[in-house]
Design an enzyme around this catalytic site. Structure first.
Site, PDB file in Angstrom:
ATOM      1  N   LYS A  96       2.627   9.558   8.150  1.00 35.37           N
ATOM      2  CA  LYS A  96       1.878   9.288   9.360  1.00 35.37           C
ATOM      3  C   LYS A  96       2.607   9.518  10.638  1.00 35.37           C
ATOM      4  O   LYS A  96       1.640  10.536  11.103  1.00 35.37           O
ATOM      5  CB  LYS A  96       1.778   7.580   9.767  1.00 35.37           C
ATOM      6  CG  LYS A  96       1.155   7.478   8.542  1.00 35.37           C
ATOM      7  CD  LYS A  96      -0.027   5.668   8.793  1.00 35.37           C
ATOM      8  CE  LYS A  96      -0.826   5.793   7.904  1.00 35.37           C
ATOM      9  NZ  LYS A  96      -0.591   4.996   6.200  1.00 35.37           N
ATOM     10  N   PHE A 101       0.933  -1.188  -0.085  1.00 33.40           N
ATOM     11  CA  PHE A 101      -0.331  -0.435   0.151  1.00 33.40           C
ATOM     12  C   PHE A 101       0.699   1.106   0.034  1.00 33.40           C
ATOM     13  O   PHE A 101       1.510   1.420   0.909  1.00 33.40           O
ATOM     14  CB  PHE A 101      -0.914   0.337   1.200  1.00 33.40           C
ATOM     15  CG  PHE A 101      -2.199   1.568   1.004  1.00 33.40           C
ATOM     16  CD1 PHE A 101      -3.010   1.131   0.341  1.00 33.40           C
ATOM     17  CD2 PHE A 101      -1.945   2.442   1.677  1.00 33.40           C
ATOM     18  CE1 PHE A 101      -3.502   2.216   0.316  1.00 33.40           C
ATOM     19  CE2 PHE A 101      -2.461   3.062   2.011  1.00 33.40           C
ATOM     20  CZ  PHE A 101      -3.676   3.561   1.220  1.00 33.40           C
ATOM     21  N   ASP A 150       9.459   2.864   2.254  1.00 28.74           N
ATOM     22  CA  ASP A 150       7.717   3.793   2.058  1.00 28.74           C
ATOM     23  C   ASP A 150       8.120   2.905   3.766  1.00 28.74           C
ATOM     24  O   ASP A 150       7.548   1.974   4.150  1.00 28.74           O
ATOM     25  CB  ASP A 150       6.697   2.918   1.781  1.00 28.74           C
ATOM     26  CG  ASP A 150       5.093   3.749   2.207  1.00 28.74           C
ATOM     27  OD1 ASP A 150       5.150   4.153   2.901  1.00 28.74           O
ATOM     28  OD2 ASP A 150       4.306   3.533   1.154  1.00 28.74           O
TER      29      ASP A 150
END
Ligand SMILES: *Cc1c(COP(=O)(O)O)cnc(C)c1O
Length: 398
Positions: free
Chosen positions: A253, A139, A224
């Site tokens: 995040k 993702f 990532d």
């Protein structure tokens, strides 16, 4: 407003991309806990999806945001920004990266990484090298390009045709990756622990072999670390577990502790590919977001949160494995640090999530059979004991 009024207004005016949300509206939080419109308390084991690493109302973060908001929220990157320069230095000093560029979200940081990989080869007179290989079940975000990068059909299919140049291979399979590399490939991009698809860590041997393959073929390695970064896995950045360094990595995040910010981090030789005008952002790296990022970094380092994540992660994992052996309803517990997936034998993850909610615990579910835990890194053994007790009750009541 009470919850019913809020829900009614939401259903009339907000775009319906969430399906049925959990029927609660939080009013404030403190530490590990959130409080709803009726004053009911919830212990948060999802951390706003890995964002609230410092928990709620952390004094260092609150004070940094408050005092920066009073001074200057935004001024644009046409001018020098003290907190931007300081946060870039702090990230570079504490990682394998030499330079940083700030975005507003994870997807946007990944867009920057993809642009940087492509322009790097273009400026080396290899414009035919634009392909990026990513992993199945990965993702990487919701923008059109990061949807193309994401290795899950359900995110891609509604938006085809997508940006060309992305291929996906199964995780932990170096032969498949080797075979996928062709003359167009410029980079390999992966999450050290896949989060969104249900917590799937990469093997150490695999990641070492991927780094070797990139060196052999002259490819860039992009990690990532949007979810794995900022102490989540027990190290400040997850690549530290693997004994390799990526050429580029991205953060978001937890970086702002809840204030939106993303970061594109790269080695000097790669970062040099961006010349003035090649990339930009109106909000990216603004004084407020970077003040939040600095406060989070400071708390990470001075309060040793990565090491607490490591300790509490193994304590939690131990308790969950004990539960797995005792109950037989859990088929697998996997993860790294405080990034944990619990695979259930039956397709009852949403039911378990809802029952835990009724008991005052917030968790995530992935598909029908995985419970996902991403608690704040300030978590204690007492929080974990209370959670495991509630989980046991819920699992035995199924
Ligand atoms: C959440 C996430 C993203 C997307 O970040 P947004 O801020 O939602 O754009 C990308 N990659 C990974 C690994 C993530 O966990």
């Amino acid at each position: 407003m009470d919850l019913q009024e809020i829900m009614k207004m939401d259903s009339e005016y907000y775009m319906n991309t969430f399906g049925a949300r959990t029927q609660v509206c939080f009013q404030y939080g403190k530490g590990m806990r959130l409080y709803d419109t009726l004053g009911r308390q919830y212990c948060d084991f999802l951390g706003g999806i890995a964002v609230n690493a410092l928990g709620y109302g952390h004094p260092t973060l609150v004070e940094a945001v408050r005092s920066q908001a009073e001074k200057l929220i935004h001024c644009s990157s046409l001018y020098y920004i003290e907190s931007q320069a300081k946060l870039a230095k702090m990230l570079a000093d504490n990682s394998c990266a030499d330079r940083v560029f700030f975005a507003n979200s994870g997807a946007e940081a990944n867009e920057g990484a993809i642009k940087l990989a492509r322009i790097y080869f273009k400026k080396k007179d290899m414009p035919q090298k634009y392909g990026i290989i990513t992993l199945k079940k990965s993702f990487h975000g919701r923008t059109l390009t990061t949807v193309a990068a994401t290795g899950q059909e359900k995110y891609k299919e509604p938006y085809a045709p997508l940006i060309p140049g992305f291929k996906h291979v199964p995780i932990n399979d170096i032969e498949a990756l080797r075979q996928a590399v062709d003359k167009k490939t410029c980079a390999i991009m992966m999450e050290p622990v896949q989060g969104e698809s249900g917590v799937h860590p990469l093997d150490v041997g695999y990641v070492t072999a991927v780094r070797k393959l990139c060196d052999e073929k002259g490819l860039l390695l992009i990690f990532d670390e949007i979810q794995t970064g900022m102490g989540r896995t027990g190290k400040l950045f997850a690549y530290e577990h693997y004994g390799v360094e990526p050429d580029i990595f991205t953060l978001a995040k937890a970086l702002g502790g809840g204030v939106p910010i993303g970061a594109l981090c790269a080695k000097e030789s790669v970062a040099q590919a961006f010349s003035p005008g090649d990339h930009g952002s109106t909000f990216g790296g603004n004084p407020l977001a970077c003040a939040a990022g600095l406060a989070v970094m400071e708390a990470m380092l001075t309060q040793e949160l990565p090491s607490n994540a490591e300790k509490m992660g193994s304590y939690l994992m131990g308790k969950l494995l004990e539960l797995k052996n005792r109950l037989g309803i859990i088929t697998e517990v996997r993860g790294l640090g405080l990034m944990v997936g619990i695979e259930l034998e039956q397709e009852k993850a949403p039911e378990v999530k809802n029952k835990l909610f009724e008991q005052g615990f917030l968790v995530g579910s992935v598909g029908m059979s995985v419970i996902r835990l991403l608690p704040p890194l300030i978590i204690t053994e007492e929080d974990i004991d209370a959670f495991v007790k509630a989980l046991e009750q819920v699992l035995t009541s199924l």
